[in-house]
Design a protein around this motif. Sequence first.
Motif, short mmCIF file in Angstrom:
data_model
loop_
_atom_site.label_atom_id
_atom_site.label_comp_id
_atom_site.label_asym_id
_atom_site.label_seq_id
_atom_site.Cartn_x
_atom_site.Cartn_y
_atom_site.Cartn_z
N SER A 271 43.43 24.54 24.07
CA SER A 271 44.02 25.87 24.03
C SER A 271 44.03 26.47 25.43
O SER A 271 43.07 27.10 25.85
N THR A 272 45.13 26.25 26.17
CA THR A 272 45.19 26.83 27.52
C THR A 272 45.98 28.14 27.53
O THR A 272 46.03 28.81 28.54
N ALA A 273 46.64 28.45 26.41
CA ALA A 273 47.52 29.63 26.40
C ALA A 273 46.75 30.92 26.62
O ALA A 273 45.60 31.07 26.19
N ALA A 276 48.04 36.83 23.68
CA ALA A 276 47.77 38.27 23.68
C ALA A 276 46.68 38.57 22.65
O ALA A 276 46.71 38.03 21.55
N ASP A 277 45.74 39.41 23.02
CA ASP A 277 44.67 39.78 22.07
C ASP A 277 45.10 40.93 21.17
O ASP A 277 44.57 41.11 20.09
N THR A 302 45.50 40.55 17.39
CA THR A 302 46.24 39.36 16.95
C THR A 302 45.22 38.36 16.41
O THR A 302 44.01 38.52 16.63
N ASP A 304 43.12 34.94 16.50
CA ASP A 304 42.66 34.05 17.57
C ASP A 304 43.04 32.62 17.17
O ASP A 304 42.48 32.06 16.22
N LEU A 306 42.72 29.67 18.71
CA LEU A 306 41.68 28.66 18.93
C LEU A 306 40.56 28.79 17.91
O LEU A 306 40.13 27.78 17.31
N GLY A 320 38.61 24.95 24.73
CA GLY A 320 39.16 26.25 25.09
C GLY A 320 39.16 26.45 26.59
O GLY A 320 38.56 25.67 27.35
N ALA A 322 38.42 29.65 29.39
CA ALA A 322 37.91 31.02 29.46
C ALA A 322 38.43 31.64 30.75
O ALA A 322 38.16 31.13 31.84
N LYS A 339 33.12 30.63 19.40
CA LYS A 339 34.36 30.09 18.81
C LYS A 339 34.14 28.69 18.25
O LYS A 339 35.11 28.06 17.82
N1 CTP Z 1 42.68 32.31 22.52
C1 CTP Z 1 43.46 32.07 21.41
N2 CTP Z 1 43.99 33.12 20.70
C2 CTP Z 1 43.77 34.38 21.09
C3 CTP Z 1 42.99 34.65 22.23
C4 CTP Z 1 42.47 33.60 22.94
O1 CTP Z 1 43.67 30.90 21.07
N3 CTP Z 1 44.31 35.38 20.37
C5 CTP Z 1 42.08 31.17 23.25
C6 CTP Z 1 42.61 30.95 24.64
O2 CTP Z 1 43.70 30.04 24.64
C7 CTP Z 1 41.41 30.36 25.36
C8 CTP Z 1 40.22 30.98 24.64
O3 CTP Z 1 40.72 31.45 23.39
O4 CTP Z 1 41.33 28.96 25.17
C9 CTP Z 1 39.57 32.10 25.39
O5 CTP Z 1 40.54 33.04 25.79
P1 CTP Z 1 40.15 34.28 26.70
O6 CTP Z 1 41.38 35.12 26.93
O7 CTP Z 1 39.35 33.83 27.89
O8 CTP Z 1 39.13 35.05 25.80
P2 CTP Z 1 39.30 35.93 24.55
O9 CTP Z 1 38.82 35.17 23.36
O10 CTP Z 1 40.64 36.54 24.46
O11 CTP Z 1 38.19 37.07 24.83
P3 CTP Z 1 38.18 38.22 25.96
O12 CTP Z 1 39.61 38.59 26.19
O13 CTP Z 1 37.37 39.29 25.35
O14 CTP Z 1 37.54 37.61 27.19
#
Ligand code: CTP
Length: 407
Positions: A271-273, A276-277, A302, A304, A306, A320, A322, A339
């Motif tokens: 999961s490199t994407a 959007a949270d 949204t 998660d 992953l 994942g 980070a 996760k």
């Molecule tokens: N990820 C995902 N779906 C989401 C948010 C994140 O699949 N809605 C995945 C990303 O692709 C990544 C991992 O979770 O592999 C961590 O993403 P990151 O943005 O670093 O962290 P978040 O889980 O969003 O937490 P925060 O923003 O609080 O750091």
Amino acid sequence: MQGKRILLGVTGGIAAYKSPDLVRRLRDRGAEVQVVMTGGAREFVTPTTFQAVSGRTVRSDLWDAAAEAAMGHIELARWADAVLIAPASADFLARLATGQASDLLSTLCLATEAPIAVAPAMNHVMWANAATRTNVATLAQRGVQVFGPAEGDQACGEIGEGRMLEPVDLAERVLALLPASGALAGRRVLITAGPTRERIDPVRFVSNRSSGKMGFAVAQAAREAGATVVLVAGPVSLPTPAGVARIDVESAADMLAAVLRELPGTDIFISTAAVADYRPARAAEQKIKKTAESLELAMERTADVLATVAARADRPYAVGFAAETESVEQNARTKLMKKNLDMIAANEVGHDKAFDCDDNQLIVLSRNGRHELPRAGKLTLARGLIALIEQDLAARAAARKRGPALA
Ligand code: CTP
């Protein structure tokens, strides 16, 4: 394509001027290329050009005693991992379809057991001719791959179907023709990449600065390692890596749906994407007008992607990324545990770091390991990450084998 041997047959047609570029593209991907020209091809491009770009002496004559002494034509036919004829003229297709061995190239095609592909190039009326259609159908039925032709402007000034596919496209297709080898051969890898876009109204959205470069590099590295790769990409303007199946999506919800659809049979999920949270709680049907002095946008969480995948009972090996602006390693380890991941690659983002850059550096944490991948291009890092995943999977397989003895 590292070390793969491609026999490139060039036949007589104006598209032959593009074939030296095709040689370059194949060599860029690590292939060895032996060019074999027909007499007709030599009317369009000189053997010297092909020798310069391929680094090998060009073959064209079945009766060349010196060349035959160095590597006989049957040996050359066995040498090839794949044969690509580009351009393939109407005449050559006819000779191939009728099994002729009237020159070196047609003889090699009869004598090889390697997969054969042809990239036809000719005037559109010649392509549409019933004789050509029958020959192409015969070849396809025998398992010869037919790449193209494309439609468009022709050298003769007319427009129609008959243009040779572009070298970059042909090089990608040849890669797909070769049997997979490498540590991930037989494994299916699903990767997400890029940003997502969450709609505010029909013309506006919330997104982020992710370019997708890291995810696309990981897809290429996984493919190089022999895996079947499916890449679910948010809106990015990047070419699809060779041999990779790509699904374009827009929002986090679209990405989750595509991932869940593609999940069955997946061995590794990466999961490199930059998903959007949060998204606007309600996307406006019409463009929001500039009436008020300020505007508040209610946002909701949204899913998660992953965490959803990693929580499933039938979960694949889950990796994942980070993206952190502070306490990089500590935050990444928390995400690894929270996760339920097998591995996490942590990088510092923001202040012109990582996002939309060509290089990066990673700290890779697994359940019982820590590795640093020093600053390098994203493809180098991606290959390093794939190697660490391979190592971890191999270590687990070995532990499983030892398991009963320890118990
Ligand atoms: N990820 C995902 N779906 C989401 C948010 C994140 O699949 N809605 C995945 C990303 O692709 C990544 C991992 O979770 O592999 C961590 O993403 P990151 O943005 O670093 O962290 P978040 O889980 O969003 O937490 P925060 O923003 O609080 O750091």
